[in-house]
Design a protein around this motif. Sequence first.
Motif, PDB file in Angstrom:
ATOM      1  N   ILE A 145     -12.375 -59.397 -18.444  1.00 33.78           N
ATOM      2  CA  ILE A 145     -11.281 -59.794 -19.325  1.00 33.78           C
ATOM      3  C   ILE A 145     -10.307 -60.623 -18.499  1.00 33.78           C
ATOM      4  CG2 ILE A 145      -9.313 -58.872 -20.662  1.00 33.78           C
ATOM      5  CD1 ILE A 145     -11.322 -56.460 -21.231  1.00 33.78           C
ATOM      6  N   MET A 146      -9.827 -61.693 -19.093  1.00 35.28           N
ATOM      7  CA  MET A 146      -8.936 -62.608 -18.361  1.00 35.28           C
ATOM      8  C   MET A 146      -7.770 -63.017 -19.248  1.00 35.28           C
ATOM      9  SD  MET A 146     -12.014 -65.134 -17.162  1.00 35.28           S
ATOM     10  CE  MET A 146     -12.633 -65.255 -18.802  1.00 35.28           C
ATOM     11  N   GLY A 147      -6.909 -63.845 -18.680  1.00 36.69           N
ATOM     12  CA  GLY A 147      -5.900 -64.474 -19.517  1.00 36.69           C
ATOM     13  C   GLY A 147      -6.589 -65.638 -20.227  1.00 36.69           C
ATOM     14  N   SER A 148      -5.877 -66.371 -21.027  1.00 38.04           N
ATOM     15  CA  SER A 148      -6.533 -67.518 -21.655  1.00 38.04           C
ATOM     16  C   SER A 148      -5.741 -68.773 -21.348  1.00 38.04           C
ATOM     17  CB  SER A 148      -6.648 -67.317 -23.155  1.00 38.04           C
ATOM     18  OG  SER A 148      -5.376 -67.244 -23.714  1.00 38.04           O
ATOM     19  N   GLY A 149      -6.062 -69.862 -22.045  1.00 39.07           N
ATOM     20  CA  GLY A 149      -5.334 -71.096 -21.802  1.00 39.07           C
ATOM     21  C   GLY A 149      -6.217 -72.057 -21.050  1.00 39.07           C
ATOM     22  N   GLU A 150      -6.437 -71.754 -19.769  1.00 37.53           N
ATOM     23  CA  GLU A 150      -7.229 -72.697 -18.980  1.00 37.53           C
ATOM     24  C   GLU A 150      -8.712 -72.330 -19.005  1.00 37.53           C
ATOM     25  OE1 GLU A 150      -5.156 -70.527 -15.616  1.00 37.53           O
ATOM     26  OE2 GLU A 150      -5.453 -69.974 -17.692  1.00 37.53           O
ATOM     27  N   ALA A 151      -9.092 -71.480 -19.966  1.00 39.15           N
ATOM     28  CA  ALA A 151     -10.474 -71.027 -20.041  1.00 39.15           C
ATOM     29  C   ALA A 151     -11.447 -72.203 -20.104  1.00 39.15           C
ATOM     30  CB  ALA A 151     -10.662 -70.156 -21.277  1.00 39.15           C
ATOM     31  N   ARG A 152     -12.442 -72.148 -19.243  1.00 39.02           N
ATOM     32  CA  ARG A 152     -13.475 -73.189 -19.267  1.00 39.02           C
ATOM     33  C   ARG A 152     -14.837 -72.508 -19.262  1.00 39.02           C
ATOM     34  NH1 ARG A 152     -15.906 -73.893 -14.469  1.00 39.02           N
ATOM     35  NH2 ARG A 152     -14.947 -73.006 -12.640  1.00 39.02           N
ATOM     36  N   SER A 153     -15.866 -73.299 -19.515  1.00 41.98           N
ATOM     37  CA  SER A 153     -17.191 -72.691 -19.560  1.00 41.98           C
ATOM     38  C   SER A 153     -17.631 -72.317 -18.147  1.00 41.98           C
ATOM     39  CB  SER A 153     -18.188 -73.642 -20.193  1.00 41.98           C
ATOM     40  OG  SER A 153     -18.312 -74.780 -19.372  1.00 41.98           O
ATOM     41  N   CYS A 154     -18.564 -71.386 -18.088  1.00 41.25           N
ATOM     42  CA  CYS A 154     -19.013 -70.865 -16.811  1.00 41.25           C
ATOM     43  C   CYS A 154     -20.395 -71.440 -16.518  1.00 41.25           C
ATOM     44  CB  CYS A 154     -19.055 -69.347 -16.920  1.00 41.25           C
ATOM     45  SG  CYS A 154     -19.707 -68.510 -15.491  1.00 41.25           S
ATOM     46  N   ASP A 155     -20.602 -71.915 -15.294  1.00 44.76           N
ATOM     47  CA  ASP A 155     -21.883 -72.542 -14.954  1.00 44.76           C
ATOM     48  C   ASP A 155     -22.962 -71.525 -14.601  1.00 44.76           C
ATOM     49  OD1 ASP A 155     -20.699 -74.985 -15.322  1.00 44.76           O
ATOM     50  OD2 ASP A 155     -20.053 -75.136 -13.230  1.00 44.76           O
ATOM     51  N   THR A 156     -22.536 -70.301 -14.311  1.00 44.85           N
ATOM     52  CA  THR A 156     -23.499 -69.275 -13.929  1.00 44.85           C
ATOM     53  C   THR A 156     -24.212 -68.750 -15.173  1.00 44.85           C
ATOM     54  OG1 THR A 156     -21.915 -68.657 -12.223  1.00 44.85           O
ATOM     55  CG2 THR A 156     -23.732 -67.140 -12.598  1.00 44.85           C
ATOM     56  N   ALA A 157     -25.527 -68.553 -15.076  1.00 48.84           N
ATOM     57  CA  ALA A 157     -26.288 -68.048 -16.224  1.00 48.84           C
ATOM     58  C   ALA A 157     -25.966 -66.579 -16.472  1.00 48.84           C
ATOM     59  CB  ALA A 157     -27.774 -68.224 -15.965  1.00 48.84           C
ATOM     60  N   GLY A 158     -26.088 -66.175 -17.738  1.00 47.41           N
ATOM     61  CA  GLY A 158     -25.810 -64.796 -18.100  1.00 47.41           C
ATOM     62  C   GLY A 158     -26.885 -63.831 -17.630  1.00 47.41           C
ATOM     63  N   ILE A 159     -26.605 -62.542 -17.779  1.00 42.51           N
ATOM     64  CA  ILE A 159     -27.530 -61.491 -17.369  1.00 42.51           C
ATOM     65  C   ILE A 159     -28.778 -61.501 -18.263  1.00 42.51           C
ATOM     66  CG2 ILE A 159     -26.521 -59.702 -18.871  1.00 42.51           C
ATOM     67  CD1 ILE A 159     -26.813 -57.752 -16.441  1.00 42.51           C
ATOM     68  N   GLY A 160     -29.896 -61.057 -17.726  1.00 39.01           N
ATOM     69  CA  GLY A 160     -31.098 -60.872 -18.539  1.00 39.01           C
ATOM     70  C   GLY A 160     -32.209 -61.881 -18.295  1.00 39.01           C
ATOM     71  N   GLY A 161     -31.896 -62.924 -17.504  1.00 41.78           N
ATOM     72  CA  GLY A 161     -32.939 -63.879 -17.147  1.00 41.78           C
ATOM     73  C   GLY A 161     -33.435 -64.762 -18.279  1.00 41.78           C
ATOM     74  N   ARG A 162     -32.684 -64.781 -19.398  1.00 43.57           N
ATOM     75  CA  ARG A 162     -33.120 -65.644 -20.504  1.00 43.57           C
ATOM     76  C   ARG A 162     -32.425 -66.999 -20.465  1.00 43.57           C
ATOM     77  NH1 ARG A 162     -32.246 -62.165 -25.919  1.00 43.57           N
ATOM     78  NH2 ARG A 162     -30.098 -62.800 -25.419  1.00 43.57           N
ATOM     79  N   GLY A 163     -31.576 -67.177 -19.477  1.00 45.30           N
ATOM     80  CA  GLY A 163     -30.812 -68.419 -19.385  1.00 45.30           C
ATOM     81  C   GLY A 163     -29.678 -68.496 -20.391  1.00 45.30           C
ATOM     82  N   ASP A 164     -29.187 -67.327 -20.811  1.00 46.75           N
ATOM     83  CA  ASP A 164     -28.077 -67.317 -21.779  1.00 46.75           C
ATOM     84  C   ASP A 164     -26.818 -67.939 -21.175  1.00 46.75           C
ATOM     85  OD1 ASP A 164     -29.130 -65.998 -24.147  1.00 46.75           O
ATOM     86  OD2 ASP A 164     -29.373 -64.250 -22.857  1.00 46.75           O
ATOM     87  N   VAL A 165     -26.092 -68.643 -22.020  1.00 43.67           N
ATOM     88  CA  VAL A 165     -24.881 -69.315 -21.562  1.00 43.67           C
ATOM     89  C   VAL A 165     -23.692 -68.358 -21.657  1.00 43.67           C
ATOM     90  CG1 VAL A 165     -23.268 -71.202 -22.078  1.00 43.67           C
ATOM     91  CG2 VAL A 165     -25.732 -71.576 -22.251  1.00 43.67           C
ATOM     92  N   VAL A 166     -22.868 -68.360 -20.615  1.00 43.86           N
ATOM     93  CA  VAL A 166     -21.669 -67.527 -20.627  1.00 43.86           C
ATOM     94  C   VAL A 166     -20.548 -68.291 -21.326  1.00 43.86           C
ATOM     95  CG1 VAL A 166     -19.941 -66.353 -19.206  1.00 43.86           C
ATOM     96  CG2 VAL A 166     -22.340 -66.363 -18.498  1.00 43.86           C
ATOM     97  N   SER A 167     -19.938 -67.662 -22.321  1.00 43.31           N
ATOM     98  CA  SER A 167     -18.848 -68.333 -23.023  1.00 43.31           C
ATOM     99  C   SER A 167     -17.627 -67.422 -23.113  1.00 43.31           C
ATOM    100  CB  SER A 167     -19.304 -68.750 -24.423  1.00 43.31           C
ATOM    101  OG  SER A 167     -19.675 -67.603 -25.156  1.00 43.31           O
ATOM    102  N   ILE A 168     -16.546 -67.978 -23.605  1.00 46.31           N
ATOM    103  CA  ILE A 168     -15.273 -67.259 -23.622  1.00 46.31           C
ATOM    104  C   ILE A 168     -14.871 -66.910 -25.055  1.00 46.31           C
ATOM    105  CG2 ILE A 168     -12.829 -67.387 -22.952  1.00 46.31           C
ATOM    106  CD1 ILE A 168     -14.746 -67.606 -20.546  1.00 46.31           C
ATOM    107  N   ILE A 169     -14.493 -65.656 -25.260  1.00 45.38           N
ATOM    108  CA  ILE A 169     -13.974 -65.238 -26.566  1.00 45.38           C
ATOM    109  C   ILE A 169     -12.479 -64.983 -26.392  1.00 45.38           C
ATOM    110  CG2 ILE A 169     -13.926 -63.283 -28.176  1.00 45.38           C
ATOM    111  CD1 ILE A 169     -16.962 -63.073 -27.749  1.00 45.38           C
ATOM    112  N   ASN A 170     -11.676 -65.557 -27.283  1.00 41.54           N
ATOM    113  CA  ASN A 170     -10.217 -65.438 -27.135  1.00 41.54           C
ATOM    114  C   ASN A 170      -9.606 -64.470 -28.130  1.00 41.54           C
ATOM    115  OD1 ASN A 170      -9.358 -67.548 -25.084  1.00 41.54           O
ATOM    116  ND2 ASN A 170     -10.702 -68.716 -26.426  1.00 41.54           N
ATOM    117  N   TYR A 171      -8.573 -63.779 -27.684  1.00 37.93           N
ATOM    118  CA  TYR A 171      -7.705 -63.042 -28.604  1.00 37.93           C
ATOM    119  C   TYR A 171      -6.281 -63.176 -28.080  1.00 37.93           C
ATOM    120  CZ  TYR A 171      -5.147 -59.537 -31.102  1.00 37.93           C
ATOM    121  OH  TYR A 171      -4.186 -58.929 -31.863  1.00 37.93           O
ATOM    122  N   GLU A 172      -5.419 -63.782 -28.871  1.00 36.30           N
ATOM    123  CA  GLU A 172      -4.046 -64.081 -28.426  1.00 36.30           C
ATOM    124  C   GLU A 172      -4.123 -64.793 -27.067  1.00 36.30           C
ATOM    125  OE1 GLU A 172      -1.147 -63.368 -30.143  1.00 36.30           O
ATOM    126  OE2 GLU A 172      -2.201 -62.481 -31.835  1.00 36.30           O
TER     127      GLU A 172
END
Lengths: 71, 265
Positions: free
Chosen positions: B25-52
């Motif tokens: 969990i992070m702050g938001s605002g300067e959120a950018r996409s992450c170049d590292t692949a997600g867990i599970g070895g399927r090559g899932d893309v890591v993205s950001i979900i915002n709340y306030e």
Amino acid sequence: MAVEKSMASSSLVEVIDRILDKGVVIDAWVRVSLVGIELLAVEAREVCASVVTFLKYAEAVGLTAQEAATA
Amino acid sequence: MAPRPGDCRVERKTETAEGCYLYCIMGSGEARSCDTAGIGGRGDVVSIINYEDLSCATSPSPLGEYAVTRENLMAHQKVVEEAMKDHTVLPVRFSTIAKSPDDIRGVLRKRYAEFKSLYEKMEGKVELGLKALWKDMGRVFKDIAEEDMLVKRLKDRTAGALPGKGFDAGVELGRAVKAALERKKEETAGKIISAFRDISVDFRTNKTHGDNMALNAAFLVNESDMVEFDRRVKELDSRGGGDISLRYVGPVPPFNFVNIVIEWN
């Protein structure tokens, strides 16, 4: 050799030490499955405060295995 | 309502159900996409979900527990480390999967104040890990045999034990040696910790692994004090007289200082 500073991800032990039971824990019922890794061996070794373990410590301060086994 | 494409809201019924894996969990605002692949070895893309003004790094994932394998652990760690380069992070425990992005927003909304205050507490700070290991255990045990009165007495007694009494006496001696080793660890750990106390916001000591590990600690340090912390680690290393080797990691995600337990519903 001088001490080197490294990222945690360069060592599996450093990672295990942190991410399994620390941080934000959501959904308390989700247990971590300990599947087929050396972590189990580490745990077992630490928990095992058996007679053999104590004799190992006795040997470490110079009591010979033979003396200890004179039962 | 049927799931829309790209929406990971699905029922937690089948093994193939898709959810959202949480990393941190992070702050938001300067959120950018992450170049590292997600867990599970399927090559899932890591993205950001915002709340306030909070956000969460997540990737699509099947609902279900992840095995504790090197690959999975490292995948989780790498994403959090990547996020940490640009943000203050509140790391989430391994193998935490939400049913949907809405569930994640729900948790952020319900515990907003708690996350926000912890986020503010962690802002501008880093966790540093320090382990101390004795290099020569033969010497440590020799010191114990010479310095610890109880061990000394029990050892003399055991050496002269009558046949048939040696086994129990050996166990008793071993027990005393183990206790003496624990005290020696505490003493060594205490000395090391005191060298960093004035430049640490907080610290934790964790379980040591094995006889030779005297200290397994994590320090929460202001970024501005990190250089001084590095310097003192080097100083301690050279002053240690070669008896102790140090393992120093950092900056690492502040797992040791973020401990919130939450239920989904």
